[in-house]
Scaffold this motif. Structure first.
Motif, PDB file in Angstrom:
ATOM      1  N   VAL D  18       0.825  -1.206   0.000  1.00  9.88           N
ATOM      2  CA  VAL D  18       0.000   0.000   0.000  1.00  9.88           C
ATOM      3  C   VAL D  18       0.856   1.251   0.000  1.00  9.88           C
ATOM      4  O   VAL D  18       0.569   2.223  -0.717  1.00  9.88           O
ATOM      5  N   ALA D  21       2.088   1.813  -3.462  1.00 12.95           N
ATOM      6  CA  ALA D  21       1.030   2.325  -4.333  1.00 12.95           C
ATOM      7  C   ALA D  21       0.790   3.805  -4.079  1.00 12.95           C
ATOM      8  O   ALA D  21       0.663   4.602  -5.023  1.00 12.95           O
ATOM      9  N   LEU D  22       0.772   4.191  -2.802  1.00 12.73           N
ATOM     10  CA  LEU D  22       0.558   5.606  -2.462  1.00 12.73           C
ATOM     11  C   LEU D  22       1.683   6.465  -3.009  1.00 12.73           C
ATOM     12  O   LEU D  22       1.450   7.528  -3.591  1.00 12.73           O
ATOM     13  N   ILE D  23       2.937   5.983  -2.819  1.00 15.98           N
ATOM     14  CA  ILE D  23       4.077   6.792  -3.264  1.00 15.98           C
ATOM     15  C   ILE D  23       4.035   6.984  -4.768  1.00 15.98           C
ATOM     16  O   ILE D  23       4.276   8.084  -5.290  1.00 15.98           O
ATOM     17  N   SER D  24       3.666   5.906  -5.500  1.00 21.70           N
ATOM     18  CA  SER D  24       3.656   6.086  -6.950  1.00 21.70           C
ATOM     19  C   SER D  24       2.509   6.994  -7.370  1.00 21.70           C
ATOM     20  O   SER D  24       2.631   7.729  -8.359  1.00 21.70           O
ATOM     21  N   ALA D  25       1.391   6.987  -6.605  1.00 17.59           N
ATOM     22  CA  ALA D  25       0.322   7.926  -6.928  1.00 17.59           C
ATOM     23  C   ALA D  25       0.789   9.362  -6.713  1.00 17.59           C
ATOM     24  O   ALA D  25       0.500  10.252  -7.527  1.00 17.59           O
ATOM     25  N   PHE D  26       1.551   9.604  -5.626  1.00 15.86           N
ATOM     26  CA  PHE D  26       2.080  10.953  -5.424  1.00 15.86           C
ATOM     27  C   PHE D  26       3.082  11.318  -6.508  1.00 15.86           C
ATOM     28  O   PHE D  26       3.150  12.470  -6.927  1.00 15.86           O
ATOM     29  N   GLY D  27       3.831  10.283  -6.961  1.00 15.31           N
ATOM     30  CA  GLY D  27       4.754  10.541  -8.056  1.00 15.31           C
ATOM     31  C   GLY D  27       4.030  11.002  -9.299  1.00 15.31           C
ATOM     32  O   GLY D  27       4.518  11.869 -10.031  1.00 15.31           O
ATOM     33  N   LEU D  28       2.841  10.435  -9.557  1.00 13.02           N
ATOM     34  CA  LEU D  28       2.058  10.867 -10.717  1.00 13.02           C
ATOM     35  C   LEU D  28       1.732  12.351 -10.626  1.00 13.02           C
ATOM     36  O   LEU D  28       1.629  13.038 -11.644  1.00 13.02           O
ATOM     37  N   SER D  44       7.304   1.373  -9.188  1.00 17.93           N
ATOM     38  CA  SER D  44       6.912   1.173  -7.798  1.00 17.93           C
ATOM     39  C   SER D  44       5.480   0.664  -7.697  1.00 17.93           C
ATOM     40  O   SER D  44       5.179  -0.130  -6.805  1.00 17.93           O
TER      41      SER D  44
END
Lengths: 158, 93, 132, 131
Positions: D18, D21-28, D44
């Motif tokens: 999780v 997943a959160l970090i890659s969403a922030f990366g987006l 990630s």
């Protein structure tokens, strides 16, 4: 290699016939016996023992997973850094691999190396155009690890 | 305790999907939106995996593979459409 | 520079077999578990993936199925399964839970036949894109 | 292995997944252009999903004795397709003339495929011809 695997399956089936027992455990036992027989007669075949290739395949898989983990750690560090400090760019990379399967596996591996994504493959499949997160670091890392990948892939396919 | 952790992680994955939805809405170019949609699909897979642990039922596990297939095919179709103007070509030239 | 699709095509060759096997599994598991109606769409998707990563001419050469014949077979099979219940004195398309036992493979239920015909009909879309 | 040990291991795996997943969403959100965002989306996020699915696999395998082949197929599928999807999106973006961010220092593809305006015009013309 296909001949050896077929022969091994044949020995396992024969073992099941002889035992008159149709279960997975008997099949596995027969398969192990076949492995032993093929290993004993390996000089009769013109090619190396096929377990060696399976071993190379496992080594390739371990390499895949290690690259995936290290690149995720790198990308996480870059995203979470308070001030973005990246110098992206597109660089080229030459390869000596030939068949479609080899090129694809190399591309997948390179995509998992820290900070690089394959954007385009040239028509003859000899040149990769890759996008890197940090141009001097990532491209150096990709160039250095390319030889390691090519050797690991060739261990499986040739 | 275990169920609480699973609930919190369900919440966090939903939040990640929301963040990606913002990129779908905002995205300056079409490929931006496709990347965000692709990562939404991948996050949904994780959501179903956590949910099936939470419900202690293996009935949802088929949906993981189906969602993976759908996300992959959708991404390919979109990116080919942007690149060439058609999704399915008549003949390779 | 022309587009080189090596990566997509090679991965598709591997992935199509996973999808195809999974489709067959769902087809036979679907009547008692979740996701029985999904199967037609999944069959279709497997073909769509091939059409996306190659092109129409290559695939129609590689998979020589005449979709018009297939649609005809599908429609007639679904008609016949419906008419079968009339012959026995029940209304059209009434549901049966009759099983046909095969030695060694287990049992196959009659609704499978109807699903099979629907799957054939769903190829309509693929056949449409192929014939125009 | 007793019940609480399994739960601790699975909880750690799920939390790692999780977090990724959160970090890659922030990366987006944070990263400047399509190409750098695809790094976050393909690497990630993939690892996050893999770790979560492995957690589910271990949970059902150890606590209920159901070693689900569907989950292994799912792992293989995600592992194979996520990088390919990233590659295809990047190529589509480059060929349709999405510009690189202003931090970029090098572009070896530009002499081959032409600069942004040319690529954008060519892509527009291709869309017109096919429609």
């Amino acid at each position: 290699m296909p001949v050896q695997i077929l022969l091994n399956l044949f020995i396992a089936a024969l073992w099941m016939f002889l035992q008159d027992d149709w279960s997975i455990s008997t099949f596995t036992l027969g398969y192990l016996l076949g492995l032993l027989l093929i290993w004993m007669t390996r000089r009769f075949f013109n090619e190396p023992f096929y377990l060696r290739r399976i071993w190379a395949l496992i080594a390739l898989l371990v390499l895949f997973i290690r690259e995936l983990i290290s690149s995720s750690i790198l990308i996480t560090r870059q995203i979470l850094r308070p001030k973005l400090n990246i110098t992206p760019g597109i660089f080229t990379l030459e390869t000596t691999l030939e068949t479609d399967l080899e090129i694809t596996v190399l591309a997948l591996l390179l995509m998992l190396t820290p900070g690089s994504v394959v954007i385009e493959v040239s028509e003859d499949g000899k040149t990769f155009y890759m996008h890197a997160m940090d141009i001097p670091d990532s491209s150096d890392m990709a160039l250095r690890s390319k030889d390691k990948f090519e050797k690991a892939i060739m261990g499986v396919t040739r | 305790m275990f169920d609480l952790i699973l609930l919190i992680s369900l919440l966090l994955i939903s939040f990640a999907i929301l963040v990606a939805l913002y990129r779908v809405y905002k995205g300056p170019s079409m490929p931006d939106r496709i990347i965000a949609l692709d990562s939404i699909g991948i996050n949904l897979i994780a959501l179903i995996a956590v949910f099936s642990i939470y419900m202690r039922s293996t009935a949802y596990l088929e949906a993981i593979l189906i969602l993976g297939i759908l996300a992959f095919i959708g991404t390919i179709a979109f990116s080919k459409f942007i690149e060439r103007g058609v999704a399915i070509e008549r003949k390779h030239d | 520079m022309k587009v080189n699709d090596v990566i997509l095509q090679t991965v598709t060759k591997i992935v199509v077999f996973i999808i195809f096997t999974f489709a067959f599994y769902l087809f036979f598991a679907g009547h008692h578990d979740t996701g029985g109606g999904f199967i037609g769409g999944l069959w279709l998707h497997q073909l769509v993936l091939l059409y996306l990563s190659y092109d129409i001419d290559t695939i129609s050469k590689a998979i020589p199925i005449n979709y018009r014949t297939l649609i005809g077979v599908g429609v007639s099979v679904s008609m016949l399964t419906g008419l079968g219940s009339i012959l026995l004195g029940f209304p059209f398309l009434s549901h049966t839970f009759e099983y046909v036992d095969f030695p060694f493979f287990g049992r196959l239920s009659l609704p499978h036949l109807y699903s099979l015909s629907l799957v054939c009909c769903l190829q309509l879309l693929v056949g449409h894109s192929q014939s125009f | 292995m007793n019940e609480s040990m399994i739960e601790i291991i699975v909880a750690i795996l799920v939390l790692i997944g999780v977090a990724l997943a959160l970090i890659s969403a922030f990366g987006l959100i944070r990263l400047p252009d399509v190409y750098t965002r695809s790094h976050a989306a393909t690497k990630s996020a993939t690892l996050g999903v893999l770790v979560t699915i492995i957690g589910a696999f271990l949970f059902f395998g150890l606590s209920e004795g159901v070693y689900s082949v569907r989950l292994i197929l799912g792992i293989i599928f995600v592992f194979l397709t996520a990088p390919v999807a990233g590659h295809l999106i990047c190529r589509a973006a480059y060929r349709s003339g999405v510009s690189l961010s202003k931090e970029s220092v090098q572009d070896d593809l530009e002499p081959i495929l032409g600069n942004e305006e040319e690529r954008r015009a060519k892509n527009k013309e291709r869309h017109h011809r096919s429609s």
